[in-house]
Motif scaffolding. Structure first.
Motif: not given
Length: 144
Positions: A38-39, A32-33, A137, A52, A105, A30, A139
């Motif tokens: 990318r996760v 991120t916004q 957010e 990550i 975070n 995914w 993703w």
């Protein structure tokens, strides 16, 4: 009576099949916004894990070295690389296409109560709360 039972059985089977078809998987990569990371999300025990796998800026601009978890208040953890950093902990199912647990975070080195919801095949809503203050957010699935 037997005919009614047969019709009811077929109807229930169709409804159960439709429900299963609407279940969305969180598994995958995914973006991120902000588009800066990318996760990878995958099954983990009975829930999901996320870490990550890519950063737009993989190096610390001040040092030129690979980015580390420098905002972490634990000195031992502050040296771990950002690539591979686990973000989700204790994410367990809490509803259809939804998991709840905690999210880390790296921007501030804090962990927050969180929920992750697959809202469509290509959208993952990630939300976190500190007390009554919540934010989130969306993703997007990478590589489709």
């Amino acid at each position: 009576m037997l005919r009614r039972f047969a019709i009811l059985s077929v109807t229930l089977a169709a409804l159960l099949g439709a429900t299963a078809a609407h279940a969305q998987s969180a598994d995958g990569i995914w973006l991120t916004q902000a588009g800066d990371a990318r996760v990878k999300v995958s099954k983990c025990g009975g829930g999901i894990c996320g870490h990550i796998v890519w950063l737009r800026e993989p190096h610390d601009t001040a040092t030129g070295q690979l980015a580390t978890d420098s905002k972490n208040p634990n000195p031992a953890l502050a040296k771990r690389p950002m690539i591979g950093l686990p973000l989700f902990s204790g994410m367990q199912p809490s509803g259809p296409n939804k998991w709840s647990g905690q999210i880390y975070n790296a921007d501030d080195g804090s962990t927050y109560a969180s929920s992750v919801t697959v809202t469509s095949a290509d959208a993952l809503r990630v939300e976190g709360c500190v007390g009554a203050l919540c934010g989130g957010e969306t993703w997007t699935r990478a590589g489709r």
